[in-house]
Design a protein around this motif. Structure first.
Motif, PDB file in Angstrom:
ATOM      1  N   HIS A 197       0.851  -1.195   0.000  1.00  0.00           N
ATOM      2  CA  HIS A 197       0.000   0.000   0.000  1.00  0.00           C
ATOM      3  C   HIS A 197       0.886   1.244   0.000  1.00  0.00           C
ATOM      4  O   HIS A 197       1.737   1.406   0.877  1.00  0.00           O
ATOM      5  CB  HIS A 197      -0.904  -0.008   1.240  1.00  0.00           C
ATOM      6  N   TYR A 198       0.694   2.097  -1.010  1.00  0.00           N
ATOM      7  CA  TYR A 198       1.430   3.347  -1.124  1.00  0.00           C
ATOM      8  C   TYR A 198       0.444   4.508  -1.056  1.00  0.00           C
ATOM      9  O   TYR A 198      -0.650   4.441  -1.642  1.00  0.00           O
ATOM     10  CB  TYR A 198       2.209   3.394  -2.433  1.00  0.00           C
ATOM     11  N   ASP A 199       0.840   5.592  -0.355  1.00  0.00           N
ATOM     12  CA  ASP A 199      -0.146   6.640  -0.069  1.00  0.00           C
ATOM     13  C   ASP A 199      -0.043   7.879  -0.953  1.00  0.00           C
ATOM     14  O   ASP A 199      -0.727   8.870  -0.715  1.00  0.00           O
ATOM     15  CB  ASP A 199      -0.086   7.041   1.400  1.00  0.00           C
ATOM     16  N   LYS A 217       4.527   6.826   1.157  1.00  0.00           N
ATOM     17  CA  LYS A 217       4.934   5.854   2.167  1.00  0.00           C
ATOM     18  C   LYS A 217       4.371   4.475   1.840  1.00  0.00           C
ATOM     19  O   LYS A 217       3.278   4.344   1.300  1.00  0.00           O
ATOM     20  CB  LYS A 217       4.445   6.299   3.540  1.00  0.00           C
ATOM     21  N   CYS A 218       5.141   3.455   2.203  1.00  0.00           N
ATOM     22  CA  CYS A 218       4.746   2.076   1.928  1.00  0.00           C
ATOM     23  C   CYS A 218       4.333   1.367   3.216  1.00  0.00           C
ATOM     24  O   CYS A 218       4.971   1.530   4.263  1.00  0.00           O
ATOM     25  CB  CYS A 218       5.903   1.327   1.276  1.00  0.00           C
ATOM     26  N   SER A 219       3.275   0.574   3.122  1.00  0.00           N
ATOM     27  CA  SER A 219       2.856  -0.283   4.225  1.00  0.00           C
ATOM     28  C   SER A 219       2.277  -1.553   3.608  1.00  0.00           C
ATOM     29  O   SER A 219       2.165  -1.672   2.396  1.00  0.00           O
ATOM     30  CB  SER A 219       1.807   0.418   5.095  1.00  0.00           C
ATOM     31  N   THR A 221       1.538  -6.122   3.999  1.00  0.00           N
ATOM     32  CA  THR A 221       1.987  -7.405   4.536  1.00  0.00           C
ATOM     33  C   THR A 221       3.174  -7.984   3.775  1.00  0.00           C
ATOM     34  O   THR A 221       3.720  -9.006   4.186  1.00  0.00           O
ATOM     35  CB  THR A 221       0.821  -8.414   4.503  1.00  0.00           C
ATOM     36  N   ASP A 225       9.542  -3.472   0.104  1.00  0.00           N
ATOM     37  CA  ASP A 225       9.034  -2.312  -0.621  1.00  0.00           C
ATOM     38  C   ASP A 225       9.562  -2.426  -2.052  1.00  0.00           C
ATOM     39  O   ASP A 225      10.399  -1.645  -2.508  1.00  0.00           O
ATOM     40  CB  ASP A 225       9.535  -1.035   0.062  1.00  0.00           C
TER      41      ASP A 225
END
Length: 303
Positions: A197-199, A217-219, A221, A225
């Motif tokens: 997930h990138y914002d 930003k990356c988040s 599971t 990245d």
């Protein structure tokens, strides 16, 4: 490279050029049929309006003439829209949804519109990561190959019920209109899933070769990245080399159009394999391990 390898490469290039051309021809045929039907409906409306003109009195005649005049204006406006001479004028004053957020919990095909491009259909998804996501790329069965030329990636290709790529120009227009999140859903051949997930996902226009401007930003599971090394890179296809590999073309090497650097750290537009393999041309996120399914989605941020 041997003669047989050269021949295989030439065959792949020719096929990559021929397949999208055939799809384009088929698409134009369907659009022509739709436009013919639309024009006939408009003509029928015009005949109906003319048939209602009466001569009972001057007021009635004047009223009907005004109705006919307004109807003619509407018809001319619609025909002008079909001609697509001026996109912004064509959609001016018409209410269109700007994103899949307007369709809330729907996971279906809807039409949206953003400035600078004619309205187009998108596949919305509300099941994987909540409502309002627009699917920009999908890999599910390998029936559509992704080793394609620049024009195909610019326009988009495939089918919403299978493998498809929405199109770089549409993605550019969407992400330039407002800040977007990018959600990448991936399924392995053992049935397990992961996501990245990138914002702040945004790509440039064609004049800058649809460069991947930002990810944010990356988040998620996923352990890696994996897309980060492709940030700020320009899009490359086998017929439009914009990568940072001086010895060759990364699109040919990896078998995919992508934001290549030297060449791929992740390859979500790669070749589809029916089982898990270790292959640099496969659809992979990390370690060149092929994935079974991928879905890339974007959604306006702050809603």
């Amino acid at each position: 490279m041997s003669k047989s390898e050269c021949k295989d490469t030439e065959t792949m290039v020719l096929r990559a050029k021929l397949d999208p051309l055939q799809e384009l021809v088929d698409s134009y045929k369907n659009q022509i049929q739709d436009l013919k039907a639309h024009v006939e409906d408009l003509r029928e409306s015009l005949r109906f309006c003319k048939g209602r003109t009466t001569t009972k009195d001057s007021d009635s005649t004047t009223s009907n003439d005004l109705k006919n005049q307004k109807s003619n204006t509407r018809i001319q406006s619609k025909l002008y829209d079909l001609d697509l001479k001026d996109t912004d004028k064509a959609i001016a004053g018409t209410s269109f949804s700007r994103s899949c957020l307007d369709f809330e919990e729907s996971s279906d095909i809807h039409q949206i519109s953003v400035p600078g491009i004619v309205p187009f259909n998108v596949l919305c998804d509300a099941t994987i990561a909540g409502p309002g996501w627009t699917v920009i790329q999908q890999r599910v069965n390998g029936k559509v190959h992704f080793y394609r030329d620049w024009a195909s990636y610019r326009k988009g290709f495939g089918s919403f019920d299978g493998d498809f790529f929405l199109g770089l120009e549409k993605i550019h227009r969407l992400t330039s209109n407002s800040r977007h999140d990018l959600y990448i859903h991936m399924e392995k051949f053992d049935g397990s899933t992961m996501y990245g997930h990138y914002d702040n996902f945004k790509i440039a226009g064609e004049e800058d070769h649809y460069r991947l401007i930002s990810l944010g930003k990356c988040s998620g599971t996923s352990r890696y990245d994996a897309l980060r090394s492709h940030e700020h890179k320009k899009f490359t296809t086998f017929d439009n080399d914009n990568d940072e590999w001086p010895e060759g073309n990364c699109a040919i090497f990896s078998g995919s159009g992508w934001w290549h650097d030297h060449c791929v750290n992740t390859n979500l537009n790669g070749k589809y394999f029916n089982s898990e393999v270790q292959n640099e041309q496969s659809i992979f996120w990390e370690n060149k391990t092929s994935l079974k399914k991928v879905k890339m989605m974007i959604r306006p941020r702050g809603n």
